[in-house]
Motif scaffolding. Structure first.
Motif: not given
Length: 472
Positions: A195-199, A202-212
């Motif tokens: 996530s730090f790569a897009y932070q 200049g991007y803000e966190d939206v979500c972390e995808l769930g399994p599958g």
């Protein structure tokens, strides 16, 4: 291992994707690749060998060669990718992180029922990403194709697809062993392993995808294509070893976990050497565990040797063991005032084969250390990982714990791996004593499985700890 990064934007995104992919360079040093989509040009793709030069150097002219408002890229420690595929689903670029363990079986099955063919690499091997694409192409749309591919694969596959209309499809592996994280800014969406790569772009966190979970990203929105599953088995080694210090997975920061882990290791250290001049880490990933140990134990932290990393690749990356050992030794620069005549305690992130650790200890004694005590920030590794390719171990007998158990008790010892892992049992004590004798440690102890889980701080049912206890 490997990592990927992508952006779907209203504006040209090549610079941000360049930096985003580069921020995954800690995950591999074999191949780097980028694919882009431009409304006028369509899909483009570049792959470079990065074994002798970093991603940033090999791709510094990419802005003269490619352009696009959507792009994906990856660092791969295995096959070249992303690949451009033309199929009944259209033309698309695809890359993956993970490993396909049943590739031969799947290749035979695909060739037999489709009459198809694969592009063979040197030695006849098949690119795993091409095999993945062949599986996806068996279905009538990307969602069903990805679900079919992930169900067919024994191993792990998190996937990025760049379609010929500029949309990006991102899919996390079926049980979420690896992270896939989504960010957003005013111009579009980013997807990343880290996530730090897009932070940083200049991007803000939206979500972390769930399994599958599978999503489609366009500049104006994110659409879920497949809901997350209930079963989750995140690789615990993300925090212990190969995750970057600034990374956060499942809400748990890597660096903070390592401080907690080192503190727990110090609290439960059965040996507790009476006199230690300095506590240090086997850099780089062992260092934060050592800081946690030093802070809790009250012993001063010091860097008795420094790894010279500006020009040397990470030591676990070269395929040849002799090369790995040579690189590891060449990188170690001693601070003699902190070594000569000192009793030292080092914390390493893990003890896998032990070859490089043996050379590190010899190096410390050669530079005048009085004694070298060793602590592992995780339990003894008893099983080679069959879900990811972050370790090059192809046989369990490459693992130092397995080899020592064989020497102590023969094959019968493998019926008592749980006892050998536990330093409070007679078998556990013998394992530690035997490794000490082999590597000339003054003492040795391992973090317990319970200690690692406590340091991570999430439900143990959601963690994969297979390499330590063999439980899936």
């Amino acid at each position: 291992m490997g990592g990927f990064f992508g952006i779907a934007s209203k504006k040209d995104c090549m610079l941000d994707v360049f930096f985003g992919v580069d921020y995954h360079s800690h995950l591999g040093t074999r191949r780097g690749g980028m694919a882009a989509w431009d409304r006028e040009i369509g899909l483009q793709r570049k792959i470079h060998n990065i074994e002798n030069a970093p991603f940033r150097t090999k791709f510094e002219h990419i802005f003269e060669e490619m352009k696009g408002t959507s792009a994906i890229g990856c660092i791969s420690d295995s096959d070249p990718q992303p690949l451009l595929i033309r199929s009944s689903l259209g033309t698309y670029a695809v890359c993956m992180t993970g490993v396909i363990n049943n590739a031969d079986e799947l290749i035979d099955r695909y060739l037999s029922f489709s009459g198809g063919h694969f592009d063979a690499m040197t030695g006849g091997a098949i690119n795993a990403t091409e095999l993945l694409a062949a599986l996806i192409n068996q279905k009538s749309d990307f969602t069903e194709g990805i679900r079919f591919a992930q169900k067919s694969i024994e191993g792990t596959a998190s996937i990025l697809i760049l379609k010929d209309d500029g949309a990006i499809i991102a899919a996390r592996d079926r049980v979420g062993r690896l992270p896939v994280q989504i960010g957003r800014n005013e111009d579009g969406y980013a997807v990343s392993f880290e996530s730090f790569a897009y932070q940083k772009t200049g991007y803000e966190d939206v979500c972390e995808l769930g399994p599958g979970e599978i999503v489609e990203l366009r500049p104006d929105g994110m659409k879920r294509l497949n809901a997350p599953g209930e079963k989750k088995k995140v690789c615990a080694f993300l925090w212990s070893y190969y995750g970057y210090p600034t990374s956060t997975y499942e809400g748990v920061n890597v660096e903070a976990m390592r401080y907690r882990n080192g503190a727990i290791l110090a609290e439960n250290d059965a040996m507790k050497p009476e006199h230690i001049d300095y506590v240090g880490g086997v850099p780089d990933s062992g260092t934060p565990h050592a800081i946690g140990y030093a802070n809790r134990s009250g012993r001063p932290f010091a860097r008795a040797f420094i790894k010279y990393t500006p020009t040397w690749a990470r030591s676990f990356m070269p395929a040849n063991q002799a090369d790995r050992n040579k690189i590891a030794k060449m990188k170690q620069i001693p601070v003699n005032e902190l070594i000569r005549g000192k009793d030292l305690l080092f914390v390493d992130d893990s003890i896998v084969r032990g070859t490089q650790l043996r050379e590190t200890v010899e190096f410390l004694y050669e530079n005048g250390a009085k004694s070298v005590h060793m602590r592992s920030a995780c339990p003894p590794i008893m099983y080679g990982c069959k879900y990811l390719n972050f370790s090059r171990a192809t046989d369990d007998m490459e693992l130092i714990a397995r080899r020592v158990i064989m020497e102590l008790e023969g094959p019968e010892g493998f019926d008592h791996l749980e006892e050998y892992s536990d330093g409070n049992t007679e078998r556990g004590k013998k394992l530690r004593e035997a490794i000490c004798e082999k590597f000339h440690f003054a003492s040795l102890d391992f973090q317990s499985l319970e200690g690692v889980i406590k340091a991570i701080g999430i439900d143990p049912c959601n963690l994969c700890t297979y390499c330590w206890n063999g439980k899936e």
